[in-house]
Design a protein around this motif. Structure first.
Motif, PDB file in Angstrom:
ATOM      1  N   ARG A 258       0.832  -1.211   0.000  1.00  0.00           N
ATOM      2  CA  ARG A 258       0.000   0.000   0.000  1.00  0.00           C
ATOM      3  C   ARG A 258       0.869   1.264   0.000  1.00  0.00           C
ATOM      4  N   LYS A 259       1.974   1.208   0.724  1.00  0.00           N
ATOM      5  CA  LYS A 259       2.879   2.365   0.741  1.00  0.00           C
ATOM      6  C   LYS A 259       3.445   2.624  -0.648  1.00  0.00           C
ATOM      7  N   LEU A 260       3.742   1.545  -1.364  1.00  0.00           N
ATOM      8  CA  LEU A 260       4.289   1.666  -2.717  1.00  0.00           C
ATOM      9  C   LEU A 260       3.207   1.778  -3.774  1.00  0.00           C
ATOM     10  N   GLU A 261       1.949   1.629  -3.344  1.00  0.00           N
ATOM     11  CA  GLU A 261       0.806   1.632  -4.265  1.00  0.00           C
ATOM     12  C   GLU A 261       0.980   0.577  -5.345  1.00  0.00           C
ATOM     13  N   CYS A 262       1.495  -0.586  -4.931  1.00  0.00           N
ATOM     14  CA  CYS A 262       1.692  -1.702  -5.876  1.00  0.00           C
ATOM     15  C   CYS A 262       0.362  -2.316  -6.285  1.00  0.00           C
ATOM     16  N   PHE A 263      -0.462  -2.593  -5.301  1.00  0.00           N
ATOM     17  CA  PHE A 263      -1.775  -3.148  -5.583  1.00  0.00           C
ATOM     18  C   PHE A 263      -2.678  -2.893  -4.383  1.00  0.00           C
ATOM     19  N   LYS A 264      -3.954  -2.971  -4.637  1.00  0.00           N
ATOM     20  CA  LYS A 264      -4.933  -2.772  -3.578  1.00  0.00           C
ATOM     21  C   LYS A 264      -5.676  -4.084  -3.350  1.00  0.00           C
TER      22      LYS A 264
END
Length: 237
Positions: free
Chosen positions: A161-167
């Motif tokens: 989530r911090k890297l906005e890789c996937f939700k």
């Protein structure tokens, strides 16, 4: 086509097969309505089926578009429609994996592949130690292993989530008291390839699956933590 012989047919279940999919027990997902309709005709409105359909999903080692089913893996998963009154006009329907099965025989017919299967147990522990696992890891108690994997999974989600890789949405409370459910939740969250999901589905026990997933989570968390450090270095507050 038959894979096994000398099996009591009273234990067999006849399924309509949806090929080239990996469904995990206890995990909800979406399947295109058109795909289900190809292999077993569905009603055109929000009404019950004329007769109950038993569905199963199985990954194919090879896939033949003309016959609808190539050479399948031996282990697949029963699934059911998640909604008691599904909208068959919707583009996709929610399904929930129910239980693993072992393929006994199948008919790769274009009109609708079907198979006879045996339900496959979900042992919690391995009867014998796998050669790939060290004695220290193999003898880890199952409750401790579940707690460890749950912590690793929450760490993964936090980093992603911090890297906005996937939700992704995890349950408010992880099923640490249910090793089988936890192992499949992790398998689904990892979002690996179909082959990886198949490998996890085929694991001989929940313990074996969790050990494999723990090792994967360690590597993923290390990679994501390094990316977070790089991101923080280039984007200081």
């Amino acid at each position: 086509m038959s894979l096994h012989t000398a099996i009591d047919e009273s234990f067999l279940i006849r399924l309509v097969l949806v090929p080239d999919r990996v469904v995990l027990p206890g995990v909800q997902t979406m399947l295109p309505t058109g795909l289900l309709n190809v292999f077993s005709p569905l009603p055109h409105a929000q009404q019950p089926l004329a007769a109950p359909i038993q569905w199963g999903a199985v990954l194919c080692k090879t896939y033949n578009e003309r016959s609808g089913l190539g050479e399948p893996f031996e282990v697949g998963c029963l699934f059911r429609l998640s909604d008691a009154q599904p909208d068959y006009a919707a583009p996709a329907l929610g399904i929930t994996g129910v239980q693993r099965f072992k393929l006994v025989s199948w008919q790769p017919a274009a009109a609708g592949p079907f198979a006879y299967v045996l339900l496959k147990d979900e042992p919690l522990m391995q009867a014998t130690r796998e050669a790939d696992f060290s004695a220290e890891v193999s003898e880890t108690s199952l409750p401790m292993l579940c707690a460890q994997v749950a912590d690793q999974l929450q760490t993964l989600i936090g980093l992603a989530r911090k890297l906005e890789c996937f939700k992704t949405c995890l349950p408010a409370v992880l099923p640490v008291d249910d090793p089988v459910a936890l192992s499949y939740l992790v398998a689904d969250t990892l979002r690996g390839s179909l082959v990886l999901r198949q490998q996890l589905l085929e694991m001989p026990s929940a313990q074996a699956r969790l050990i494999q997933e723990s090792q994967m989570l360690v590597r993923l968390n290390q990679q994501l933590a390094m990316r977070c450090q790089i991101q923080d270095a280039f984007n200081p507050e």
